[in-house]
Design an enzyme around this catalytic site. Structure first.
Site, short mmCIF file in Angstrom:
data_model
loop_
_atom_site.label_atom_id
_atom_site.label_comp_id
_atom_site.label_asym_id
_atom_site.label_seq_id
_atom_site.Cartn_x
_atom_site.Cartn_y
_atom_site.Cartn_z
CD GLU A 271 50.73 37.39 33.67
OE1 GLU A 271 50.54 37.98 32.57
OE2 GLU A 271 49.87 37.31 34.54
CG HIS A 289 46.84 38.21 32.32
ND1 HIS A 289 47.91 38.84 32.91
CD2 HIS A 289 45.75 38.98 32.62
CE1 HIS A 289 47.49 39.94 33.53
NE2 HIS A 289 46.19 40.04 33.36
#
Length: 323
Positions: A271, A289
């Site tokens: 990420e 997320h």
């Protein structure tokens, strides 16, 4: 004490802090100007949901006493660096428990009925190939009677179990630190307690129709090719905890070989730039997320954090303060 709220804190929490005597500055500061702003305004505490706190900010503000994070601690470059500089780190992880657990089932329901896939194709072909699409998506599964295996049986894992029981699913769970739990369910004003003992990982993998991961950050993946090989054919898997809990290459291979029916991911190994192979795979339901990022979770977290700040920096608990 001057507190900078960059984003995400509810007005109710701001009011709590203000009434307690804190000077709250609710300002969205550009990333490039954050260090200068904190020092110019003598900011002693930061509350953030999405604004990233770099190490340079942490090390250049000696007056900074705490950083509070609404949601995910990944907005802080290094918690260890902050603590080394005497900065307290404040979170409210339990506040988002229900929101995270419900997202698990959003992915499960989407995967079991091909919603993530059909939502890509209906806009393109729905007016021309309606009957063909109907036939293609008609092989979904019902959750009632299926077994969900929960890896990680803390607060979130137990909340997932409660929702699963409401669907009429069988629940098995594994956690090296949890022997079992007593789940408190409320159904039509009736309180029901259900006891559940954990089993080993192999039993969960071999007997589950759907796997859900709710674990902390791992040194190596819990689920790799070896573990996937133990799973039922056409099983589904959902990861809303940490991207490094699953070997993403092994996951993609299992989906492409039709070993697994579907996957749902809210977290990724790399990420904020997930692997393109994950993003393009039509068998994967994807979210960026957002597990704990709902209005209710934000409000709950704000309330918990406000009381924690008041307790730590007034020398009494937040609950005592408001008596």
């Amino acid at each position: 004490m001057n507190i900078l709220v960059t984003d995400g804190l509810s007005q109710a929490a701001v009011s709590q802090l203000t009434e307690a005597g804190f000077n709250v500055l609710s300002v969205k500061v550009a990333q490039s100007q954050l260090k200068e702003y904190i020092n110019a305004k003598n900011i002693e505490g930061i509350i953030s949901r999405t604004t990233f706190i770099e190490n340079e900010v942490i090390t250049s503000a000696p007056q900074l006493k705490f950083i509070a994070v609404i949601g995910d601690e990944q907005v802080v470059s290094s918690v260890a660096e902050a603590e080394k500089n005497g900065i307290q780190f404040i979170t409210a992880p339990v506040a988002a428990t229900r929101s995270v657990a419900e997202l698990v089932f959003a992915h499960i329901l989407g995967g079991s009925r091909f919603l993530h896939h059909s939502n890509r194709n209906m806009p393109l072909e729905g007016d021309m190939n309606f009957k063909d699409l109907r036939n293609f998506y008609s092989g979904g599964i019902e959750l009632q009677g299926k077994t969900i295996g929960i890896i990680g049986f803390g607060k979130i894992g137990q909340e997932i179990a409660k929702i699963a029981l409401g669907f009429g699913m069988k629940v098995i769970a594994t956690d090296p630190n949890v022997v079992g739990a007593k789940l408190q369910l409320k159904i039509q004003d009736q309180n029901i307690e259900i006891g559940l003992k954990t089993v080993n990982l192999e039993q969960v993998l071999e007997n589950s129709d759907i796997i859900s991961l709710s674990v902390s950050e791992q040194k190596k993946p819990i689920i790799g090719a070896k573990e996937i090989a133990l799973m039922k054919p056409n099983a589904g898997i959902v990861n809303i905890s940490n991207g490094n809990a699953i070997d993403e290459e092994a996951l993609i291979e299992a989906l492409e070989d039709a070993k697994l029916k579907f996957a749902g991911l809210d977290t990724y190994d790399n990420e904020p730039t997930p692997a393109i192979k994950l993003l393009m795979n039509e068998r994967i339901s994807l979210t960026p997320h957002i597990g704990g990022l709902t209005g209710a979770a934000t409000d709950n977290a704000g309330d918990v954090i406000a009381k924690e700040i008041i307790g730590k920096f007034h020398g009494k608990s937040g609950m005592d303060f408001f008596k």
